[in-house]
Design a protein around this motif. Sequence first.
Motif, mmCIF file in Angstrom:
data_model
loop_
_atom_site.group_PDB
_atom_site.id
_atom_site.type_symbol
_atom_site.label_atom_id
_atom_site.label_comp_id
_atom_site.label_asym_id
_atom_site.label_seq_id
_atom_site.Cartn_x
_atom_site.Cartn_y
_atom_site.Cartn_z
ATOM 1 N N ILE A 34 -7.342 -23.133 35.179
ATOM 2 C CA ILE A 34 -6.115 -22.731 35.857
ATOM 3 C C ILE A 34 -5.407 -21.699 34.990
ATOM 4 O O ILE A 34 -5.357 -21.821 33.769
ATOM 5 C CB ILE A 34 -5.227 -23.967 36.132
ATOM 6 N N THR A 35 -4.855 -20.669 35.630
ATOM 7 C CA THR A 35 -4.171 -19.601 34.914
ATOM 8 C C THR A 35 -2.663 -19.685 35.137
ATOM 9 O O THR A 35 -2.188 -20.446 35.985
ATOM 10 C CB THR A 35 -4.665 -18.217 35.388
ATOM 11 N N SER A 36 -1.928 -18.865 34.424
ATOM 12 C CA SER A 36 -0.470 -18.894 34.518
ATOM 13 C C SER A 36 0.049 -18.426 35.872
ATOM 14 O O SER A 36 1.160 -18.751 36.258
ATOM 15 C CB SER A 36 0.153 -18.047 33.407
ATOM 16 N N THR A 37 -0.760 -17.674 36.604
ATOM 17 C CA THR A 37 -0.310 -17.143 37.895
ATOM 18 C C THR A 37 -0.811 -17.961 39.086
ATOM 19 O O THR A 37 -0.486 -17.641 40.226
ATOM 20 C CB THR A 37 -0.761 -15.676 38.063
ATOM 21 N N ASP A 38 -1.578 -19.016 38.833
ATOM 22 C CA ASP A 38 -2.056 -19.859 39.923
ATOM 23 C C ASP A 38 -0.890 -20.615 40.558
ATOM 24 O O ASP A 38 0.037 -21.048 39.873
ATOM 25 C CB ASP A 38 -3.106 -20.851 39.435
ATOM 26 N N ASP A 39 -0.958 -20.780 41.870
ATOM 27 C CA ASP A 39 0.063 -21.470 42.649
ATOM 28 C C ASP A 39 -0.429 -22.886 42.965
ATOM 29 O O ASP A 39 -1.525 -23.058 43.509
ATOM 30 C CB ASP A 39 0.313 -20.690 43.945
ATOM 31 N N PHE A 40 0.372 -23.875 42.618
ATOM 32 C CA PHE A 40 0.010 -25.279 42.802
ATOM 33 C C PHE A 40 -0.422 -25.576 44.231
ATOM 34 O O PHE A 40 -1.425 -26.236 44.461
ATOM 35 C CB PHE A 40 1.205 -26.157 42.405
ATOM 36 N N PHE A 41 0.325 -25.086 45.201
ATOM 37 C CA PHE A 41 0.050 -25.417 46.594
ATOM 38 C C PHE A 41 -1.154 -24.645 47.131
ATOM 39 O O PHE A 41 -1.893 -25.164 47.955
ATOM 40 C CB PHE A 41 1.306 -25.204 47.431
ATOM 41 N N ALA A 50 2.335 -33.518 43.678
ATOM 42 C CA ALA A 50 3.479 -32.930 42.983
ATOM 43 C C ALA A 50 4.286 -34.009 42.256
ATOM 44 O O ALA A 50 4.751 -33.795 41.131
ATOM 45 C CB ALA A 50 4.361 -32.170 43.968
ATOM 46 N N VAL A 51 4.427 -35.165 42.881
ATOM 47 C CA VAL A 51 5.126 -36.282 42.232
ATOM 48 C C VAL A 51 4.392 -36.673 40.955
ATOM 49 O O VAL A 51 5.006 -36.888 39.907
ATOM 50 C CB VAL A 51 5.261 -37.488 43.198
ATOM 51 N N GLN A 52 3.064 -36.768 41.023
ATOM 52 C CA GLN A 52 2.270 -37.113 39.842
ATOM 53 C C GLN A 52 2.428 -36.075 38.742
ATOM 54 O O GLN A 52 2.593 -36.419 37.567
ATOM 55 C CB GLN A 52 0.789 -37.224 40.210
ATOM 56 N N VAL A 53 2.374 -34.802 39.118
ATOM 57 C CA VAL A 53 2.511 -33.723 38.138
ATOM 58 C C VAL A 53 3.858 -33.803 37.432
ATOM 59 O O VAL A 53 3.938 -33.743 36.204
ATOM 60 C CB VAL A 53 2.322 -32.346 38.809
ATOM 61 N N MET A 54 4.921 -33.948 38.194
ATOM 62 C CA MET A 54 6.249 -33.950 37.590
ATOM 63 C C MET A 54 6.460 -35.195 36.719
ATOM 64 O O MET A 54 7.108 -35.111 35.675
ATOM 65 C CB MET A 54 7.325 -33.826 38.668
ATOM 66 N N ALA A 55 5.896 -36.324 37.120
ATOM 67 C CA ALA A 55 5.990 -37.533 36.289
ATOM 68 C C ALA A 55 5.231 -37.332 34.984
ATOM 69 O O ALA A 55 5.716 -37.714 33.911
ATOM 70 C CB ALA A 55 5.448 -38.736 37.046
ATOM 71 N N ARG A 56 4.052 -36.731 35.046
ATOM 72 C CA ARG A 56 3.259 -36.482 33.833
ATOM 73 C C ARG A 56 3.963 -35.504 32.906
ATOM 74 O O ARG A 56 3.965 -35.685 31.686
ATOM 75 C CB ARG A 56 1.875 -35.924 34.213
ATOM 76 N N ARG A 69 11.275 -30.861 43.764
ATOM 77 C CA ARG A 69 11.892 -29.597 44.203
ATOM 78 C C ARG A 69 11.675 -28.490 43.182
ATOM 79 O O ARG A 69 11.496 -27.328 43.545
ATOM 80 C CB ARG A 69 13.377 -29.816 44.460
ATOM 81 N N THR A 70 11.679 -28.831 41.897
ATOM 82 C CA THR A 70 11.449 -27.832 40.851
ATOM 83 C C THR A 70 10.078 -27.200 41.019
ATOM 84 O O THR A 70 9.929 -25.986 40.905
ATOM 85 C CB THR A 70 11.578 -28.466 39.451
ATOM 86 N N LEU A 71 9.073 -28.008 41.309
ATOM 87 C CA LEU A 71 7.727 -27.481 41.520
ATOM 88 C C LEU A 71 7.646 -26.658 42.801
ATOM 89 O O LEU A 71 6.985 -25.632 42.835
ATOM 90 C CB LEU A 71 6.704 -28.623 41.541
ATOM 91 N N ILE A 72 8.350 -27.077 43.826
ATOM 92 C CA ILE A 72 8.368 -26.316 45.075
ATOM 93 C C ILE A 72 8.996 -24.944 44.852
ATOM 94 O O ILE A 72 8.500 -23.935 45.354
ATOM 95 C CB ILE A 72 9.112 -27.096 46.178
ATOM 96 N N ALA A 81 6.591 -23.772 33.890
ATOM 97 C CA ALA A 81 6.774 -23.904 32.436
ATOM 98 C C ALA A 81 8.157 -23.405 32.023
ATOM 99 O O ALA A 81 8.837 -24.041 31.215
ATOM 100 C CB ALA A 81 5.676 -23.133 31.699
ATOM 101 N N ARG A 82 8.587 -22.276 32.600
ATOM 102 C CA ARG A 82 9.938 -21.763 32.292
ATOM 103 C C ARG A 82 11.013 -22.751 32.742
ATOM 104 O O ARG A 82 11.995 -22.984 32.027
ATOM 105 C CB ARG A 82 10.163 -20.408 32.961
ATOM 106 N N ALA A 83 10.830 -23.349 33.920
ATOM 107 C CA ALA A 83 11.818 -24.314 34.434
ATOM 108 C C ALA A 83 11.895 -25.547 33.525
ATOM 109 O O ALA A 83 12.979 -26.058 33.251
ATOM 110 C CB ALA A 83 11.463 -24.714 35.862
ATOM 111 N N VAL A 84 10.757 -26.019 33.068
ATOM 112 C CA VAL A 84 10.723 -27.191 32.176
ATOM 113 C C VAL A 84 11.413 -26.853 30.858
ATOM 114 O O VAL A 84 12.207 -27.643 30.342
ATOM 115 C CB VAL A 84 9.277 -27.674 31.941
ATOM 116 N N GLU A 85 11.135 -25.686 30.326
ATOM 117 C CA GLU A 85 11.751 -25.285 29.058
ATOM 118 C C GLU A 85 13.257 -25.066 29.193
ATOM 119 O O GLU A 85 13.995 -25.275 28.229
ATOM 120 C CB GLU A 85 11.082 -24.019 28.532
#
Length: 87
Positions: A34-41, A50-56, A69-72, A81-85
């Motif tokens: 997976i690259t930095s420009t890949d879209d989760f959806f 998405a729930v699993q990802v955000m919990a992890r 919602r952050t992932l959306i 990554a920017r949002a998490v930071e």
Amino acid sequence: MSDEVRWDDESALSTPMQKTVARIWEEVLGIEEITSTDDFFELGGHSLLAVQVMARIHEETGGQALGVRTLIESPTVAELARAVEAR
């Protein structure tokens, strides 16, 4: 797709947080490279994953928990990554 096309400078994972997010996506989605420009959806992610990802992400990075919602709103590795930071 060749590695040269897939791993250009724009899509390379450039921060520790991008690498963490990409690794979690790889594990949850069952996809490699997976690259930095890949879209989760676009990679097949959906709300339950998405729930699993955000919990992890919360488990591994601590700090304030972020909702799905952050992932959306930040569906690429780089954006999430920017949002998490920024939390």
